[in-house]
Write an enzyme that holds these catalytic residues in place. Structure first.
Site, PDB file in Angstrom:
ATOM      1  N   LYS A  73     -17.598  10.925   3.770  1.00  0.00           N
ATOM      2  CA  LYS A  73     -16.636  11.897   4.315  1.00  0.00           C
ATOM      3  C   LYS A  73     -16.211  12.912   3.258  1.00  0.00           C
ATOM      4  CE  LYS A  73     -13.377   8.955   5.402  1.00  0.00           C
ATOM      5  NZ  LYS A  73     -13.864   7.667   4.966  1.00  0.00           N
ATOM      6  N   ARG A 128      -6.319   8.537  11.536  1.00  0.00           N
ATOM      7  CA  ARG A 128      -7.115   7.371  11.181  1.00  0.00           C
ATOM      8  C   ARG A 128      -6.880   6.230  12.167  1.00  0.00           C
ATOM      9  NH1 ARG A 128      -8.654   7.504   5.618  1.00  0.00           N
ATOM     10  NH2 ARG A 128      -9.456   5.550   4.822  1.00  0.00           N
ATOM     11  N   ARG A 171     -20.385   3.754  -6.655  1.00  0.00           N
ATOM     12  CA  ARG A 171     -19.334   4.721  -6.991  1.00  0.00           C
ATOM     13  C   ARG A 171     -18.316   4.102  -7.952  1.00  0.00           C
ATOM     14  NH1 ARG A 171     -15.919   6.813  -1.961  1.00  0.00           N
ATOM     15  NH2 ARG A 171     -14.875   4.833  -2.152  1.00  0.00           N
ATOM     16  N   ARG A 197     -11.282   3.767  -8.997  1.00  0.00           N
ATOM     17  CA  ARG A 197     -10.350   3.584  -7.887  1.00  0.00           C
ATOM     18  C   ARG A 197      -9.967   2.130  -7.783  1.00  0.00           C
ATOM     19  NH1 ARG A 197     -11.933   6.756  -2.410  1.00  0.00           N
ATOM     20  NH2 ARG A 197     -10.879   4.926  -1.549  1.00  0.00           N
ATOM     21  N   ARG A 199     -11.047  -2.826   3.661  1.00  0.00           N
ATOM     22  CA  ARG A 199     -11.082  -1.435   4.157  1.00  0.00           C
ATOM     23  C   ARG A 199     -12.080  -1.301   5.297  1.00  0.00           C
ATOM     24  NH1 ARG A 199     -12.456   0.993  -1.289  1.00  0.00           N
ATOM     25  NH2 ARG A 199     -12.873   2.937  -0.188  1.00  0.00           N
TER      26      ARG A 199
HETATM   27  P1  ADP Z   1     -11.894   5.391   2.203  1.00  0.00           P
HETATM   28  O1  ADP Z   1     -12.204   6.080   3.488  1.00  0.00           O
HETATM   29  O2  ADP Z   1     -13.043   5.368   1.241  1.00  0.00           O
HETATM   30  O3  ADP Z   1     -11.299   4.013   2.379  1.00  0.00           O
HETATM   31  P2  ADP Z   1      -9.688   7.297   1.548  1.00  0.00           P
HETATM   32  O4  ADP Z   1      -9.629   7.991   0.231  1.00  0.00           O
HETATM   33  O5  ADP Z   1      -9.919   8.132   2.772  1.00  0.00           O
HETATM   34  O6  ADP Z   1     -10.797   6.178   1.352  1.00  0.00           O
HETATM   35  O7  ADP Z   1      -8.320   6.459   1.776  1.00  0.00           O
HETATM   36  C1  ADP Z   1      -7.830   5.583   0.805  1.00  0.00           C
HETATM   37  C2  ADP Z   1      -6.579   4.868   1.308  1.00  0.00           C
HETATM   38  O8  ADP Z   1      -5.551   5.833   1.615  1.00  0.00           O
HETATM   39  C3  ADP Z   1      -6.729   4.060   2.585  1.00  0.00           C
HETATM   40  O9  ADP Z   1      -7.255   2.766   2.355  1.00  0.00           O
HETATM   41  C4  ADP Z   1      -5.264   3.991   3.071  1.00  0.00           C
HETATM   42  O10 ADP Z   1      -4.525   3.064   2.309  1.00  0.00           O
HETATM   43  C5  ADP Z   1      -4.739   5.390   2.708  1.00  0.00           C
HETATM   44  N1  ADP Z   1      -4.851   6.363   3.807  1.00  0.00           N
HETATM   45  C6  ADP Z   1      -5.617   7.491   3.809  1.00  0.00           C
HETATM   46  N2  ADP Z   1      -5.463   8.168   4.966  1.00  0.00           N
HETATM   47  C7  ADP Z   1      -4.583   7.464   5.716  1.00  0.00           C
HETATM   48  C8  ADP Z   1      -4.018   7.632   7.026  1.00  0.00           C
HETATM   49  N3  ADP Z   1      -4.353   8.657   7.801  1.00  0.00           N
HETATM   50  N4  ADP Z   1      -3.161   6.687   7.476  1.00  0.00           N
HETATM   51  C9  ADP Z   1      -2.821   5.648   6.720  1.00  0.00           C
HETATM   52  N5  ADP Z   1      -3.314   5.415   5.494  1.00  0.00           N
HETATM   53  C10 ADP Z   1      -4.189   6.313   4.974  1.00  0.00           C
END
Ligand code: ADP
Length: 192
Positions: free
Chosen positions: A13, A88, A128, A134, A145
């Site tokens: 993404k 999400r 990664r 991270r 996740r």
């Molecule tokens: P990935 O898709 O690789 O898990 P992201 O960088 O998109 O990583 O998100 C990392 C973390 O940020 C998620 O595991 C969650 O804790 C938080 N997060 C991101 N976007 C949202 C959202 N829309 N609602 C709730 N938590 C979110």
């Protein structure tokens, strides 16, 4: 143009969001990046969300909505967005719809679902993890996740499919191939 990317962790993404935002001159809004910036800057929001991020859980809806909706509306006024990470869950998608009106409609024109096999996802994230630092790229948190994605986020694909805006992309291939499929899938939405 308003594009939403949906995909499990490791589906690309972030990479595709960056490419699409440059190609179509749209603001790229990556909620994970916004949240990690809050954590690094030790803001009150950062302190509130850090444990959720470390566990791979979704942060509470009110926190993410207050943080991201003003940015989204600003982008809509300026011509559109590429959204990566919000909404999400179906609950969050409903908030976007409820906060939208005819004058300022933040709902996406196209939802790009990046479909990747689980083996490939785990391989990419562990790869990664060697270069990025991270806190949520450990095997146990990755697995959580992926589960959160299946339970909370994957139902969004059906939600948007009912609205006729979903493009499913086979994202098991190279960055360039995925980018080409996405752009092809956008069809008439792409400005000439
Ligand atoms: P990935 O898709 O690789 O898990 P992201 O960088 O998109 O990583 O998100 C990392 C973390 O940020 C998620 O595991 C969650 O804790 C938080 N997060 C991101 N976007 C949202 C959202 N829309 N609602 C709730 N938590 C979110």
């Amino acid at each position: 143009m308003k594009l939403l990317l949906i995909g499990p962790p490791g589906s690309g993404k972030g990479t595709q969001g960056q490419l699409l935002s440059e190609r179509f001159n749209l603001l790229h809004i990556a909620t994970g990046d916004l949240l990690r910036a809050e954590v690094e800057a030790l803001t009150p929001i950062g302190k509130e969300v850090v444990d959720y991020l470390d566990r791979g859980e979704l942060v509470p809806d009110d926190v993410i909505v207050d943080l991201v909706m003003p940015v989204i509306f600003d982008a809509v006024e300026k011509g559109g967005y590429v959204l990566d990470g919000f909404p999400r869950s179906v609950g969050q998608a409903k908030v976007v719809r409820q906060m939208s009106d005819d004058d300022l409609n933040a709902t996406p024109d196209a939802v790009i679902y990046l479909d990747v096999s689980r083996d490939e996802l785990v391989r990419r994230i562990l790869e990664r993890a060697k270069v990025e630092d991270r806190s949520d790229d450990t095997e146990a948190v990755i697995s959580n996740r992926l589960q959160v994605f299946e339970e909370a986020t994957h139902p969004l694909v059906s939600y948007y499919r009912l609205r006729g805006v979903v493009r499913t992309i086979n994202a098991n291939c190279s960055e360039e191939e995925v980018a080409t499929s996405i752009i092809e899938s956008l069809g008439d939405l792409v400005p000439n």
